[in-house]
Design an enzyme around this catalytic site. Structure first.
Site, PDB file in Angstrom:
ATOM      1  N   CYS A 100      35.864  10.917 -14.219  1.00 31.43           N
ATOM      2  CA  CYS A 100      34.642  10.290 -13.706  1.00 31.43           C
ATOM      3  C   CYS A 100      34.409  10.603 -12.234  1.00 31.43           C
ATOM      4  O   CYS A 100      33.512  10.046 -11.621  1.00 31.43           O
ATOM      5  CB  CYS A 100      34.672   8.775 -13.914  1.00 31.43           C
ATOM      6  SG  CYS A 100      36.006   7.933 -13.031  1.00 31.43           S
ATOM      7  N   HIS A 130      30.809  10.381   1.574  1.00 28.77           N
ATOM      8  CA  HIS A 130      29.940   9.257   1.204  1.00 28.77           C
ATOM      9  C   HIS A 130      28.498   9.707   1.043  1.00 28.77           C
ATOM     10  O   HIS A 130      27.836   9.403   0.035  1.00 28.77           O
ATOM     11  CB  HIS A 130      30.038   8.158   2.270  1.00 28.77           C
ATOM     12  CG  HIS A 130      29.170   6.971   2.003  1.00 28.77           C
ATOM     13  ND1 HIS A 130      27.867   6.884   2.447  1.00 28.77           N
ATOM     14  CD2 HIS A 130      29.408   5.832   1.311  1.00 28.77           C
ATOM     15  CE1 HIS A 130      27.346   5.735   2.065  1.00 28.77           C
ATOM     16  NE2 HIS A 130      28.259   5.063   1.381  1.00 28.77           N
TER      17      HIS A 130
END
Length: 847
Positions: A799, A424
């Site tokens: 992506c 993250h």
């Protein structure tokens, strides 16, 4: 022993001799080019790699052939390695080969005792350590009497006098260098630099130009550019003297260029200095690069010993390549190929000056490039408070979560104890352009006490540190910085790259700020907009939580109706910024518990805002918590079971598209369904979105187009891509989650052991950093082929964060994808890497 070094194995380096880089190495070829330029290069010889390899295996060289290297026995020689590529390195250079007692006596008469002692001692030490393999500690002395002691030590250890035969000396040196190249340690070092383990090595033997003695004498280097900035300017060094027998006896030490510390070569011998500058300019043109020339001056006579490619920083590499192309020395496509794509990351951010001292606290994974200095904070709230006071801060966490995003926005850099390249913290930091280091396992955080421990050192909250996200190093205190270099050279290089590439490059952008950054770096659209990041705003989070606690679809719609205009404004602004370029919006993806507080104070505040008992709120939070949220109620599963969320988002997208078209910036939005694993999921969501589109058209009287696609993140979606493609206009591989699910690894936790796995050869590379071509890559190839078997015109892309990695981009290019998408600050890297792959592909086809 077999005699093998025949005269044919030794080639004198002349303008028309058959020097071949593959046979004799880069140094021999470079010297030949200098000879062809009529530079004053001492007589030099190249020994072929096959002869060097045979010497390493124990064969004896031919005495006559070796003797020829001394040019009829006159003078001394120097032996240097000549690998195929300079970056492969090689054994250390050996000077003064051929000196013996007789030569020493001549040198004392011509150059003085100190000079003769220094020359003889240097060779005795080198020969004893590298050829005779004696203890280096016995030959480390210098100063008065050191030569006599070294000769005595050699005699004592070897039971013989130091070799006086130049041929024996040179034979021993050649064999020792050949064996040093073949040693296991040397083999591993050059393999780490990209060389094959069995890479060939040539050797160069050159007559010595002595840099000691009377008159103007010395040695040095000169180049025409600054190695750090790439700016034009003469630099280098010179260690020499104008008169006196030796330095320290009336000698006057010289610098290269005019220097306030003392006299300089530029002033003492302006004609000779001008020759050196002209030689540099000529070498730049003839050798097609910025070169550093090594030279020796012997009693006023100049000799050019070698020319090396100037060592350069990333910013210097860009400037040099562009300037060479603009001066017509190399073509633009070659300039594009000369810059390492990752080097561009350094130009877009502040960097620690490589010339500055570094007090390293700890090392971690360099997850996001750039450098920043700030005060340590341990919470997002503390980071926001620092920013409010106008102070720079660095957010230090064990690992970050979505709740830390506001703190990351407020910080100038992020440091985490855990995590990997797609954790993250790493993903968000790259999107924000923040320097970030993750997986810094050498630190321990005591947030309650406000202490960061690294080894035996401790730092308190508020102490200043520097995060160097380019090197992965955390430094104590403030460091000297270089400013970003987004100048004309940077733009010119990327313009040439865009002309060369045939793989599209988009950006992952979640906010208007991200989109502006993407446009600044000339992204060709947005390939991934993660809409959930829009809901963590302080004004939106309460509405989101109200929706989560709603008891019925109608109640959820009431809360979502409050979010609709906010989402519509988000998308309208994105469409306006991207000015008609494609924008791919991923529908809501994360599990709902990520939007709920986990700590007691947060739960109490939420209960008050919802006017509910704390016990009810706690039970609901517990009910929404999942054993493995990465594999639970998220992505399309939310869209199927709580369709009101996707309905709201689809309406916001369509109404924003109409608003953008009315302002003269028409767009065709691309709506992407996340975490699909079955065709039926796509059918269900597609039917709902088509219904919303029809309703918006009827209500507004405006027509619009859109494309619906799928984010391929599960192995099953890749394997069933043919079925899914029947209902999709595009497929975009989300390689972050696809890697997690293929390996069964958590990208946030893999950093704890990934280093050991790579070191022990379990994985060649961290699969979250470089796309795993054998596993994840094969799924990508299978999915692409099966989708195009159904629809040859379907758009295929990547992506995930691999889209910003040059090696992974090379795979995407080979796979025939239409575009890749990456964090905004990685777009320039991707543009350059994609261009280089296109150029390589065209070059391969013409061979």
């Amino acid at each position: 022993m077999t005699r093998f070094v025949e005269l044919s194995d030794i080639v004198e380096i002349t303008s028309d001799s058959g020097i071949d880089t593959a046979v004799h190495g880069w140094r021999a070829k470079c010297l030949q080019r200098l000879v062809r330029m009529d530079l004053p290069v001492p007589r030099s010889f190249a020994i072929a790699a096959k002869a060097v390899r045979a010497m390493a295996q124990g064969a004896m060289p031919d005495a006559d052939a070796i003797g020829a290297l001394f040019a009829n026995g006159e003078g001394l020689v120097i032996v240097r390695p000549s690998a195929v590529k300079p970056e492969w390195g090689g054994p250390g250079t050996v000077l003064n080969v051929g000196i013996n007692d007789e030569c020493y006596r001549r040198l004392k008469k011509s150059h003085g005792k100190d000079a003769a002692d220094a020359i003889y001692l240097a060779f005795v030490q080198s020969y004893a350590i590298n050829v005779a393999r004696l203890d280096p500690d016995m030959f480390s002395e210098s100063g008065e009497g050191a030569l006599d002691r070294a000769l005595a030590a050699y005699r004592s250890e070897m039971d013989e006098e130091f070799p006086q035969d130049p041929i024996r000396q040179l034979t021993g040196v050649l064999r020792s260098m050949a064996r040093a190249w073949d040693a296991p340690t040397a083999r591993m070092l050059r393999q780490a630099k990209g060389a094959p383990g069995d890479a060939p090595l040539g050797l160069v033997v050159q007559q010595m130009a002595l840099a000691v003695g009377p008159g103007l004498t010395g040695s040095g280097t000169i180049q025409l550019i600054d190695s750090v900035t790439g700016a034009t300017g003469i630099s280098g060094r010179f260690r020499g003297q104008m008169h006196g027998e030796t330095r320290g006896q009336g000698a006057e030490t010289l610098y290269l260029t005019t220097d306030e510390r003392g006299p300089a070569l530029e002033d003492a011998a302006p004609g000779l200095f001008a020759d050196l500058v002209e030689y540099c300019r000529a070498a730049r043109i003839r050798l097609r690069d910025e070169m550093m020339i090594e030279f020796v001056i012997s009693d006023g006579r100049l000799s050019i010993i070698d020319a090396l490619r100037v060592q350069r920083s990333s910013r210097a590499a860009v400037r040099i390549a562009v300037n060479l192309a603009e001066d017509g020395i190399i073509p633009a496509e070659e300039a594009v190929m000369r810059v390492e794509p990752r080097a561009l990351s350094e130009l877009m951010h502040y960097q620690v000056d490589p010339r500055a001292p570094r007090d390293i606290i700890v090392r971690g994974i360099d997850a996001s490039p750039g450098a920043a200095t700030g005060r340590i904070v341990f919470t997002a709230a503390a980071a926001q408070a620092c920013a409010a006071r106008g102070e720079s801060c660095i957010l230090v966490r064990r690992e970050t979560s979505p709740e830390d995003i506001r703190g990351m926005h407020a910080a100038v850099a992020v440091l985490t104890e855990r995590g990997g390249m797609t954790s993250h913290a790493a993903v968000i930091a790259r999107g924000l352009g923040l320097p970030c280091i993750v997986g810094a396992s050498g630190i321990r955080i005591d947030a309650r006490a406000g202490i960061l421990r690294a080894g035996k050192r401790s730092f308190r909250e508020g102490d200043e540190i520097t995060v160097d996200g380019t090197s992965g190093e955390v430094l104590a205190g403030s460091a000297e910085m270089l400013e970003p270099a987004l100048d004309d050279c940077f733009s010119k290089l990327l313009d040439w790259a865009d002309e060369a590439r045939d793989l599209g490059v988009r950006a992952n952008a979640d906010t208007p700020e991200d989109a502006r950054t993407a446009r600044m770096f000339n992204a060709e659209g947005i390939g991934l907009c993660r809409t959930e990041h829009m809901f963590f705003d302080e004004m939106r989070l309460p509405i989101m939580r109200e929706m989560i606690f709603a008891d019925s679809p109608d109640d959820r719609r009431v809360a979502l109706a409050r979010l609709l205009p906010i989402q519509r404004q988000d998308f309208t602004e994105l469409f306006g910024i991207m000015a008609g370029l494609p924008v791919t919006i991923r529908l809501f993806d994360p599990p709902l518990h990520e939007f709920l507080p986990q700590e007691r104070d947060g739960i109490r505040e939420l209960a008050e805002s919802l006017d509910l008992p704390i016990s009810d709120v706690s039970r609901r939070i517990e009910a929404l918590s999942e054993f493995n949220p990465m594999l639970g109620m998220r992505g399309v599963r939310l869209g199927v079971t709580i369709p009101e969320i996707y309905d709201m988002q689809a309406r916001a997208i369509f109404e924003a598209a109409i608003a953008a078209a009315s302002s003269g910036e028409p767009v065709v939005p691309e709506i992407m369904i996340p975490l699909v694993s079955a065709r039926r999921e796509v059918e269900i969501v597609k039917n709902r979105i088509d219904a919303v589109a029809a309703a918006v058209r009827n209500e507004t009287g405006n027509d619009f187009a859109f494309r619906l696609g799928v984010m391929v993140e599960t192995p099953r979606a890749a394997l069933r891509a043919g079925d899914i493609a029947r209902h999709s206009a595009f497929l975009s591989f989300g390689t972050n989650d696809l890697t997690q699910m293929t390996y069964g690894l958590s990208r946030d936790d893999a950093g704890r052991f990934m280093g050991d796995y790579v070191q022990q050869g379990v994985y060649d590379e961290d699969p979250f950093h470089i796309l795993d071509e054998d596993g994840v890559g094969e799924l990508l190839l299978i999915g692409t082929q099966r989708a195009r078997d159904v629809d040859a015109g379907i758009t295929i892309s990547v992506c995930g964060e691999h889209g910003g990695n040059p090696q992974s981009i090379a795979f995407c290019h080979r796979a025939g994808l239409d575009y890749i998408s990456c964090s905004p600050f990685r777009v320039p890297v991707a543009r350059l890497a994609a261009a280089q792959e296109s150029i390589r592909g065209r070059t391969a086809k013409t061979r």
